[in-house]
Design a protein around this motif. Structure first.
Motif, PDB file in Angstrom:
ATOM      1  N   ALA A  61       0.813  -1.205  -0.633  1.00 41.36           N
ATOM      2  CA  ALA A  61      -0.077  -0.314   0.153  1.00 41.36           C
ATOM      3  C   ALA A  61       0.957   1.285  -0.087  1.00 41.36           C
ATOM      4  O   ALA A  61       0.674   2.608  -0.312  1.00 41.36           O
ATOM      5  N   LEU A  62       1.876   1.450   0.355  1.00 39.24           N
ATOM      6  CA  LEU A  62       3.225   2.399   0.558  1.00 39.24           C
ATOM      7  C   LEU A  62       3.727   1.811  -0.361  1.00 39.24           C
ATOM      8  O   LEU A  62       3.894   3.634  -1.169  1.00 39.24           O
ATOM      9  N   TRP A  63       4.170   0.943  -1.089  1.00 39.75           N
ATOM     10  CA  TRP A  63       4.571   1.216  -2.154  1.00 39.75           C
ATOM     11  C   TRP A  63       4.180   1.926  -3.392  1.00 39.75           C
ATOM     12  O   TRP A  63       4.625   2.787  -4.956  1.00 39.75           O
ATOM     13  N   ILE A  64       3.167   1.735  -3.511  1.00 37.32           N
ATOM     14  CA  ILE A  64       2.098   1.915  -4.576  1.00 37.32           C
ATOM     15  C   ILE A  64       1.889   3.142  -5.035  1.00 37.32           C
ATOM     16  O   ILE A  64       1.686   4.044  -5.804  1.00 37.32           O
ATOM     17  N   GLU A  65       2.101   3.989  -3.563  1.00 34.97           N
ATOM     18  CA  GLU A  65       2.204   5.185  -3.589  1.00 34.97           C
ATOM     19  C   GLU A  65       3.421   6.208  -3.467  1.00 34.97           C
ATOM     20  O   GLU A  65       2.982   7.722  -3.113  1.00 34.97           O
ATOM     21  N   ALA A  66       3.970   5.372  -3.758  1.00 36.07           N
ATOM     22  CA  ALA A  66       6.005   6.380  -2.923  1.00 36.07           C
ATOM     23  C   ALA A  66       5.956   6.795  -4.242  1.00 36.07           C
ATOM     24  O   ALA A  66       5.872   6.192  -5.393  1.00 36.07           O
ATOM     25  N   SER A  67       6.909   8.037  -3.727  1.00 35.10           N
ATOM     26  CA  SER A  67       7.850   7.679  -5.265  1.00 35.10           C
ATOM     27  C   SER A  67       9.690   7.438  -4.938  1.00 35.10           C
ATOM     28  O   SER A  67       9.730   7.607  -3.350  1.00 35.10           O
ATOM     29  N   GLU A  68      10.038   7.753  -5.789  1.00 32.08           N
ATOM     30  CA  GLU A  68      11.726   7.316  -5.119  1.00 32.08           C
ATOM     31  C   GLU A  68      11.860   8.286  -4.030  1.00 32.08           C
ATOM     32  O   GLU A  68      11.883   9.780  -4.697  1.00 32.08           O
ATOM     33  N   PRO A  69      13.646   7.888  -3.585  1.00 30.89           N
ATOM     34  CA  PRO A  69      14.041   6.846  -3.439  1.00 30.89           C
ATOM     35  C   PRO A  69      12.958   5.757  -2.378  1.00 30.89           C
ATOM     36  O   PRO A  69      13.452   4.212  -2.684  1.00 30.89           O
ATOM     37  N   GLU A  70      12.037   6.324  -2.038  1.00 34.65           N
ATOM     38  CA  GLU A  70      11.121   5.532  -0.874  1.00 34.65           C
ATOM     39  C   GLU A  70      10.407   3.960  -1.681  1.00 34.65           C
ATOM     40  O   GLU A  70      10.345   3.283  -1.199  1.00 34.65           O
ATOM     41  N   LYS A  71      10.270   4.636  -3.007  1.00 32.75           N
ATOM     42  CA  LYS A  71       9.265   3.404  -3.452  1.00 32.75           C
ATOM     43  C   LYS A  71      10.200   1.783  -4.118  1.00 32.75           C
ATOM     44  O   LYS A  71       9.783   1.098  -3.573  1.00 32.75           O
ATOM     45  N   SER A  72      11.310   2.660  -4.286  1.00 32.57           N
ATOM     46  CA  SER A  72      12.236   0.731  -4.299  1.00 32.57           C
ATOM     47  C   SER A  72      12.511   0.542  -3.364  1.00 32.57           C
ATOM     48  O   SER A  72      13.062  -0.513  -2.983  1.00 32.57           O
ATOM     49  N   PHE A  73      12.897   1.425  -1.939  1.00 34.16           N
ATOM     50  CA  PHE A  73      13.131   0.655  -0.709  1.00 34.16           C
ATOM     51  C   PHE A  73      12.053  -0.447   0.179  1.00 34.16           C
ATOM     52  O   PHE A  73      12.062  -1.353   0.393  1.00 34.16           O
ATOM     53  N   TYR A  74      11.354   0.380   0.297  1.00 33.40           N
ATOM     54  CA  TYR A  74       9.955  -0.241  -0.090  1.00 33.40           C
ATOM     55  C   TYR A  74      10.116  -1.808  -0.521  1.00 33.40           C
ATOM     56  O   TYR A  74       8.773  -2.464  -0.122  1.00 33.40           O
ATOM     57  N   GLN A  75      10.013  -1.600  -1.695  1.00 29.42           N
ATOM     58  CA  GLN A  75      10.283  -3.207  -2.608  1.00 29.42           C
ATOM     59  C   GLN A  75      11.017  -3.611  -2.327  1.00 29.42           C
ATOM     60  O   GLN A  75      10.569  -5.424  -2.310  1.00 29.42           O
ATOM     61  N   GLY A  76      11.980  -3.451  -2.199  1.00 28.93           N
ATOM     62  CA  GLY A  76      13.154  -4.208  -1.461  1.00 28.93           C
ATOM     63  C   GLY A  76      12.851  -5.052  -0.161  1.00 28.93           C
ATOM     64  O   GLY A  76      12.902  -6.217  -0.608  1.00 28.93           O
ATOM     65  N   ILE A  77      11.998  -4.088   1.135  1.00 29.57           N
ATOM     66  CA  ILE A  77      11.430  -5.375   1.959  1.00 29.57           C
ATOM     67  C   ILE A  77      10.228  -6.363   1.666  1.00 29.57           C
ATOM     68  O   ILE A  77      10.359  -6.963   2.506  1.00 29.57           O
ATOM     69  N   LEU A  78      10.099  -5.356   1.326  1.00 29.44           N
ATOM     70  CA  LEU A  78       8.912  -6.289   0.910  1.00 29.44           C
ATOM     71  C   LEU A  78       8.693  -7.205  -0.405  1.00 29.44           C
ATOM     72  O   LEU A  78       8.553  -8.817   0.007  1.00 29.44           O
ATOM     73  N   GLN A  79      10.047  -7.919  -0.804  1.00 27.50           N
ATOM     74  CA  GLN A  79      10.361  -8.714  -1.889  1.00 27.50           C
ATOM     75  C   GLN A  79      10.714  -9.669  -1.147  1.00 27.50           C
ATOM     76  O   GLN A  79      10.812 -10.745  -0.827  1.00 27.50           O
ATOM     77  N   ILE A  80      11.203  -9.600   0.544  1.00 25.26           N
ATOM     78  CA  ILE A  80      12.011  -9.944   1.036  1.00 25.26           C
ATOM     79  C   ILE A  80      10.809 -10.634   1.612  1.00 25.26           C
ATOM     80  O   ILE A  80      10.579 -12.206   2.966  1.00 25.26           O
ATOM     81  N   ALA A  81       9.984  -9.938   2.103  1.00 24.05           N
ATOM     82  CA  ALA A  81       8.999 -10.097   2.905  1.00 24.05           C
ATOM     83  C   ALA A  81       8.167 -11.999   2.631  1.00 24.05           C
ATOM     84  O   ALA A  81       7.769 -12.695   2.709  1.00 24.05           O
ATOM     85  N   VAL A  82       7.653 -11.534   1.045  1.00 19.77           N
ATOM     86  CA  VAL A  82       7.603 -12.308   0.072  1.00 19.77           C
ATOM     87  C   VAL A  82       8.311 -13.839  -0.033  1.00 19.77           C
ATOM     88  O   VAL A  82       7.628 -14.567   0.000  1.00 19.77           O
TER      89      VAL A  82
END
Length: 132
Positions: A30-51
């Motif tokens: 939910a955060l990643w969808i709305e975020a812009s860089e640099p946070e967007k990729s940061f959220y995505q990296g943690i999200l991918q590890i969680a998945v």
């Protein structure tokens, strides 16, 4: 920098560290969808590890390996202490688990007591940088 992170991010960190990987995915997505860089990729990296850890809990070796690699590669772009998170520790733990899984190789079914070397490694945790 940690005070600039939204409260939902810290909820995602708590979910990650308590093993609620699917809930962490939902929170960070939910955060990643709305975020812009640099946070967007940061959220995505943690999200991918969680998945990846969610896949591991469901005996999906391939999904776990792919997403551990993608998530850790994405987070390597950030400083070792980004947003109040000890990224160096998270990356070290993630890469150690990834390497153990790669050495184990895919199996018809994987379980925590049937992972070979991987079962001796703790699951990655998100550690906070001590701010004094």
């Amino acid at each position: 920098m940690s005070e600039t992170m939204p409260q939902e991010f810290w909820l995602g960190v708590e979910q990650f560290n308590s093993g609620q990987f699917y809930a962490c995915h939902d929170t960070l997505e939910a955060l990643w969808i709305e975020a812009s860089e640099p946070e967007k990729s940061f959220y995505q990296g943690i999200l991918q590890i969680a998945v990846a850890l969610y896949h591991l809990s469901n005996q999906n070796w391939r999904g776990a390996v792919i997403l551990l690699g993608e998530g850790s590669n994405r987070l390597r772009r950030y400083p070792s202490d980004y947003a109040g998170i000890d990224l160096e520790a998270l990356l070290n733990q993630t890469v150690a688990l990834l390497q153990a899984l790669q050495q184990t190789g895919p199996q018809d079914k994987i379980a925590s007591d049937d992972l070979g070397e991987a079962d001796t490694l703790p699951l990655p945790r998100i550690e906070l940088i001590n701010e004094t």
